[in-house]
Design a protein around this motif. Structure first.
Motif, PDB file in Angstrom:
ATOM      1  N   ARG A  48       0.847  -1.201   0.000  1.00  0.00           N
ATOM      2  CA  ARG A  48       0.000   0.000   0.000  1.00  0.00           C
ATOM      3  C   ARG A  48       0.879   1.246   0.000  1.00  0.00           C
ATOM      4  NH1 ARG A  48      -3.462  -0.426   5.148  1.00  0.00           N
ATOM      5  NH2 ARG A  48      -1.401  -1.015   5.858  1.00  0.00           N
ATOM      6  N   TRP A  49       0.480   2.247  -0.777  1.00  0.00           N
ATOM      7  CA  TRP A  49       1.179   3.533  -0.815  1.00  0.00           C
ATOM      8  C   TRP A  49       0.487   4.459   0.168  1.00  0.00           C
ATOM      9  CZ3 TRP A  49       4.173   5.366  -5.503  1.00  0.00           C
ATOM     10  CH2 TRP A  49       4.709   4.288  -6.199  1.00  0.00           C
ATOM     11  N   GLU A  55      -4.017   6.215   2.691  1.00  0.00           N
ATOM     12  CA  GLU A  55      -3.754   5.512   1.442  1.00  0.00           C
ATOM     13  C   GLU A  55      -3.780   6.465   0.248  1.00  0.00           C
ATOM     14  OE1 GLU A  55      -4.567   1.132  -0.365  1.00  0.00           O
ATOM     15  OE2 GLU A  55      -5.415   1.715   1.547  1.00  0.00           O
ATOM     16  N   VAL A  56      -2.848   6.232  -0.664  1.00  0.00           N
ATOM     17  CA  VAL A  56      -2.648   7.074  -1.837  1.00  0.00           C
ATOM     18  C   VAL A  56      -3.114   6.338  -3.089  1.00  0.00           C
ATOM     19  CG1 VAL A  56      -0.827   8.015  -3.322  1.00  0.00           C
ATOM     20  CG2 VAL A  56      -0.683   8.283  -0.855  1.00  0.00           C
ATOM     21  N   LEU A  57      -3.765   7.064  -3.965  1.00  0.00           N
ATOM     22  CA  LEU A  57      -4.067   6.562  -5.297  1.00  0.00           C
ATOM     23  C   LEU A  57      -3.182   7.321  -6.268  1.00  0.00           C
ATOM     24  CD1 LEU A  57      -7.972   6.570  -5.155  1.00  0.00           C
ATOM     25  CD2 LEU A  57      -6.460   4.602  -4.892  1.00  0.00           C
ATOM     26  N   VAL A  65      -5.224  11.784  -2.311  1.00  0.00           N
ATOM     27  CA  VAL A  65      -5.298  11.395  -0.908  1.00  0.00           C
ATOM     28  C   VAL A  65      -6.623  11.908  -0.367  1.00  0.00           C
ATOM     29  CG1 VAL A  65      -4.207  11.548   1.357  1.00  0.00           C
ATOM     30  CG2 VAL A  65      -2.795  11.639  -0.704  1.00  0.00           C
ATOM     31  N   GLU A  66      -7.466  10.980   0.071  1.00  0.00           N
ATOM     32  CA  GLU A  66      -8.790  11.318   0.596  1.00  0.00           C
ATOM     33  C   GLU A  66      -9.536  12.274  -0.341  1.00  0.00           C
ATOM     34  OE1 GLU A  66      -8.117  12.634   4.677  1.00  0.00           O
ATOM     35  OE2 GLU A  66      -8.451  10.571   5.328  1.00  0.00           O
ATOM     36  N   GLY A  67      -9.484  11.975  -1.629  1.00  0.00           N
ATOM     37  CA  GLY A  67     -10.221  12.750  -2.621  1.00  0.00           C
ATOM     38  C   GLY A  67      -9.533  14.015  -3.091  1.00  0.00           C
TER      39      GLY A  67
END
Length: 76
Positions: A48-49, A55-57, A65-67
């Protein structure tokens, strides 16, 4: 406006050299922070990043991060 270049410092990982990566990041982070905006992104043992424990997308040109989208100029 004088915007600082944003550098993503990516470290950790699932491999056996994760601890070496963490120590390297701890050493280089203060140097990067002197001249750049530094985003420390940790990759945990599960792959996981994480940024600030969240958590990062990955998204083209940055992370989410969180939208919230955060642009990145380069990565180390």
């Amino acid at each position: 406006m004088n915007k600082k270049t944003t550098v993503a410092l990516i470290y950790g990982g699932r491999g056996y050299e994760s601890e070496v990566s963490i120590r390297g990041a701890e050493n280089i982070r203060p140097i990067i922070e002197k001249n750049y905006r530094c985003l420390s992104i940790f990759i945990d043992k599960d792959g996981r990043w994480l940024f600030d424990g969240k958590e990062v997308l990955l998204k083209k040109g940055g992370i989410v991060v969180e939208g919230e989208y955060i642009g990145i100029d380069c990565a180390f």
